[in-house]
Design a protein around this motif. Sequence first.
Motif, PDB file in Angstrom:
ATOM      1  N   GLN A   5       0.819  -1.211   0.000  1.00  0.00           N
ATOM      2  CA  GLN A   5       0.000   0.000   0.000  1.00  0.00           C
ATOM      3  C   GLN A   5       0.855   1.265   0.000  1.00  0.00           C
ATOM      4  O   GLN A   5       0.490   2.274  -0.617  1.00  0.00           O
ATOM      5  CB  GLN A   5      -0.924   0.002   1.218  1.00  0.00           C
ATOM      6  CG  GLN A   5      -1.966   1.111   1.198  1.00  0.00           C
ATOM      7  CD  GLN A   5      -2.886   1.026  -0.006  1.00  0.00           C
ATOM      8  OE1 GLN A   5      -3.402  -0.038  -0.317  1.00  0.00           O
ATOM      9  NE2 GLN A   5      -3.080   2.149  -0.702  1.00  0.00           N
ATOM     10  N   GLU A   6       2.000   1.234   0.686  1.00  0.00           N
ATOM     11  CA  GLU A   6       2.842   2.434   0.731  1.00  0.00           C
ATOM     12  C   GLU A   6       3.380   2.796  -0.656  1.00  0.00           C
ATOM     13  O   GLU A   6       3.419   3.974  -1.037  1.00  0.00           O
ATOM     14  CB  GLU A   6       4.008   2.213   1.702  1.00  0.00           C
ATOM     15  CG  GLU A   6       3.571   2.150   3.161  1.00  0.00           C
ATOM     16  CD  GLU A   6       4.761   1.953   4.091  1.00  0.00           C
ATOM     17  OE1 GLU A   6       4.919   2.761   5.019  1.00  0.00           O
ATOM     18  OE2 GLU A   6       5.519   0.991   3.878  1.00  0.00           O
ATOM     19  N   THR A  24       1.906   1.921  -3.476  1.00  0.00           N
ATOM     20  CA  THR A  24       0.710   2.365  -4.197  1.00  0.00           C
ATOM     21  C   THR A  24       0.457   3.841  -3.928  1.00  0.00           C
ATOM     22  O   THR A  24       0.231   4.630  -4.858  1.00  0.00           O
ATOM     23  CB  THR A  24      -0.511   1.540  -3.750  1.00  0.00           C
ATOM     24  OG1 THR A  24      -0.337   0.191  -4.139  1.00  0.00           O
ATOM     25  CG2 THR A  24      -1.789   2.081  -4.358  1.00  0.00           C
ATOM     26  N   ASP A  25       0.501   4.234  -2.655  1.00  0.00           N
ATOM     27  CA  ASP A  25       0.246   5.628  -2.286  1.00  0.00           C
ATOM     28  C   ASP A  25       1.288   6.562  -2.898  1.00  0.00           C
ATOM     29  O   ASP A  25       0.960   7.671  -3.333  1.00  0.00           O
ATOM     30  CB  ASP A  25       0.247   5.781  -0.766  1.00  0.00           C
ATOM     31  CG  ASP A  25      -0.941   5.072  -0.110  1.00  0.00           C
ATOM     32  OD1 ASP A  25      -1.910   4.754  -0.828  1.00  0.00           O
ATOM     33  OD2 ASP A  25      -0.867   4.834   1.121  1.00  0.00           O
ATOM     34  N   SER A  26       2.525   6.120  -2.945  1.00  0.00           N
ATOM     35  CA  SER A  26       3.592   6.951  -3.502  1.00  0.00           C
ATOM     36  C   SER A  26       3.403   7.171  -5.005  1.00  0.00           C
ATOM     37  O   SER A  26       3.599   8.275  -5.519  1.00  0.00           O
ATOM     38  CB  SER A  26       4.957   6.307  -3.227  1.00  0.00           C
ATOM     39  OG  SER A  26       5.237   6.268  -1.844  1.00  0.00           O
ATOM     40  N   ASN A  29       0.517   6.950  -6.667  1.00  0.00           N
ATOM     41  CA  ASN A  29      -0.652   7.810  -6.851  1.00  0.00           C
ATOM     42  C   ASN A  29      -0.318   9.272  -6.561  1.00  0.00           C
ATOM     43  O   ASN A  29      -0.759  10.177  -7.280  1.00  0.00           O
ATOM     44  CB  ASN A  29      -1.795   7.342  -5.945  1.00  0.00           C
ATOM     45  CG  ASN A  29      -2.466   6.083  -6.456  1.00  0.00           C
ATOM     46  OD1 ASN A  29      -2.462   5.811  -7.647  1.00  0.00           O
ATOM     47  ND2 ASN A  29      -3.059   5.312  -5.556  1.00  0.00           N
ATOM     48  N   ALA A  30       0.466   9.492  -5.514  1.00  0.00           N
ATOM     49  CA  ALA A  30       0.861  10.862  -5.170  1.00  0.00           C
ATOM     50  C   ALA A  30       1.705  11.477  -6.283  1.00  0.00           C
ATOM     51  O   ALA A  30       1.571  12.670  -6.595  1.00  0.00           O
ATOM     52  CB  ALA A  30       1.622  10.876  -3.845  1.00  0.00           C
ATOM     53  N   GLN A  89      -0.555  12.486  -9.070  1.00  0.00           N
ATOM     54  CA  GLN A  89      -1.299  13.681  -8.688  1.00  0.00           C
ATOM     55  C   GLN A  89      -0.418  14.929  -8.728  1.00  0.00           C
ATOM     56  O   GLN A  89      -0.873  16.019  -9.094  1.00  0.00           O
ATOM     57  CB  GLN A  89      -1.920  13.464  -7.309  1.00  0.00           C
ATOM     58  CG  GLN A  89      -3.080  12.476  -7.364  1.00  0.00           C
ATOM     59  CD  GLN A  89      -3.419  11.801  -6.053  1.00  0.00           C
ATOM     60  OE1 GLN A  89      -4.030  10.736  -6.036  1.00  0.00           O
ATOM     61  NE2 GLN A  89      -3.012  12.396  -4.951  1.00  0.00           N
ATOM     62  N   ARG A 105     -10.139   0.782  -2.496  1.00  0.00           N
ATOM     63  CA  ARG A 105      -9.049   1.323  -1.687  1.00  0.00           C
ATOM     64  C   ARG A 105      -9.474   1.385  -0.223  1.00  0.00           C
ATOM     65  O   ARG A 105     -10.627   1.701   0.087  1.00  0.00           O
ATOM     66  CB  ARG A 105      -8.664   2.726  -2.147  1.00  0.00           C
ATOM     67  CG  ARG A 105      -8.103   2.816  -3.548  1.00  0.00           C
ATOM     68  CD  ARG A 105      -7.656   4.246  -3.826  1.00  0.00           C
ATOM     69  NE  ARG A 105      -7.167   4.431  -5.194  1.00  0.00           N
ATOM     70  CZ  ARG A 105      -6.669   5.578  -5.647  1.00  0.00           C
ATOM     71  NH1 ARG A 105      -6.596   6.633  -4.850  1.00  0.00           N
ATOM     72  NH2 ARG A 105      -6.237   5.670  -6.898  1.00  0.00           N
ATOM     73  N   SER A 110      -9.742   5.534   1.599  1.00  0.00           N
ATOM     74  CA  SER A 110      -9.447   6.478   0.522  1.00  0.00           C
ATOM     75  C   SER A 110      -9.993   7.863   0.852  1.00  0.00           C
ATOM     76  O   SER A 110     -11.123   8.006   1.336  1.00  0.00           O
ATOM     77  CB  SER A 110     -10.054   5.992  -0.790  1.00  0.00           C
ATOM     78  OG  SER A 110      -9.880   6.960  -1.802  1.00  0.00           O
ATOM     79  N   TRP A 159      -9.447  11.925  -8.455  1.00  0.00           N
ATOM     80  CA  TRP A 159      -8.717  12.962  -7.737  1.00  0.00           C
ATOM     81  C   TRP A 159      -8.964  14.291  -8.423  1.00  0.00           C
ATOM     82  O   TRP A 159      -8.855  14.404  -9.655  1.00  0.00           O
ATOM     83  CB  TRP A 159      -7.215  12.661  -7.730  1.00  0.00           C
ATOM     84  CG  TRP A 159      -6.380  13.776  -7.155  1.00  0.00           C
ATOM     85  CD1 TRP A 159      -6.104  14.015  -5.839  1.00  0.00           C
ATOM     86  CD2 TRP A 159      -5.733  14.819  -7.884  1.00  0.00           C
ATOM     87  NE1 TRP A 159      -5.313  15.124  -5.699  1.00  0.00           N
ATOM     88  CE2 TRP A 159      -5.069  15.646  -6.951  1.00  0.00           C
ATOM     89  CE3 TRP A 159      -5.639  15.132  -9.239  1.00  0.00           C
ATOM     90  CZ2 TRP A 159      -4.330  16.765  -7.333  1.00  0.00           C
ATOM     91  CZ3 TRP A 159      -4.905  16.247  -9.623  1.00  0.00           C
ATOM     92  CH2 TRP A 159      -4.250  17.046  -8.678  1.00  0.00           C
TER      93      TRP A 159
END
Length: 352
Positions: free
Chosen positions: A98-99, A101-103, A105-106, A109, A128, A131, A308
Amino acid sequence: MPETNSLNITIRLLDAENTQLWDDYVSKHNNVSIYHLSAWKGLIEKTFNHKCYYFYAVNEHNEICGVLPSVNLKSKLFGHYIVSMPFFNYGGVLADNQEITDSLNARLQQQGSESSVSHIQYREQKERKNSAIAVSTDKVNMVLTLPESADALGKLIGSKRRSQIKRPIREGVEHKIGGIELLDDFYSVFCQNMRDLGTPVYSKSFFKNIFATFSENASLVVVYWQGKPVSTGFLIRYKDRMEIPWASTLSYANRISVNMYIYWQILSHAIESGCTEFDFGRSTIDAGTYKFKKQWGAEPQQCYWYHWVPEGGELPNLSPSNAKFDLAIKMWKKLPLSVANTLGPFLVKNLP
C-alpha cells in the motif's frame, strides 16, 4: 528526474530500455490486466498523439516494485485530464504494498497539478482502504466463469436461449473467426452501429495498431446474413481470460436473434481456446446490457473508479447521460455515415 522518498524507493518515468522489466513485473501481479502492459504506451501515442505518463517505482536493489500507467487527454471540447487507463475498463496501480501504491498515486497527482488538469481518474478493480478521494461505483464488469465444454454451456443457459441461438442458423447466417483480414467487415458494422447509437467512432488505424502490437492476443468474429456482415466482436485474450471490448450488431438483424448467435460462437471459441473466464465488459446494474450478459451466467464484478480533483476544483461530468450531451447525441444519429466516420475519430480520442 527520478524522485526518492522516505520508503527508499525511486519513482521514474518509463523509457524504452525498461519496458521488458515493466512487463515482467506486470505479468506476475495478481491484479494484472493486458492494459497494464507497456506496449499500450506507444500504441496510444501513435494512434491518438496523447502524452502518456508511465510511472514505476524501484527499490534499493533497483528492482521494480510498482507501476502506474496513465494517459493525458486534452481538448477544448472535453477538457484536460488524466486517466489510468482510458478507452478500457481496467487501470490503476499495481504494486507490492500500500505504501508504494500511495507513492505512485501521489506522484501522478503531482503531475496532474503541474499539468493543470481538471481531474485524474483511476479505473481500479479493488476498493481502496481509507481512501480520501471520491469513488464511483456505477459500473460493474460482467464476468463468466467458463464451463469445460460448449455442451455444458448449453445446459447452463437453458432451452429458451438455445432455441434463440438456433433461429439465426435457420435463417442461414454464417460466421468467421480470424484476424486482421476481417477488419474491414468488422469496421463497417462497428461504424454504422456507433453512429446509430449517437457515439463517435474510433479510427480504423486504432484497431490496426492493436493487431500490429498484440497480434497473438487479438481476434475478430463476424456474422454474415444474406452475404453481408451484420454482427461483430473484437476479442482480446490475456492469460486465461478472453474479453470483448467492442461489439456491434446492425439493428435490422436483431429480429432474428443474431446477438444470441454471435455470443454463443464467441463463448464456444473461448472454451475451445482453453480460457477459463470470459469478460463481457462493463454495464450499469439492471440496464439492458447487464440483463443480456446475466442470462449467459455472467456475474458482476464491481468497478471502482476513483477521482482525484485539485483543491478548489470540481469533477466534470463527461458521461453520455449528462443532459448537455443529449442534443449532440440526437444530432449525431442523423449524420450521414461518411460524415460521422470522418468526424468521429477526432472527437472520440479525447473521451475516456
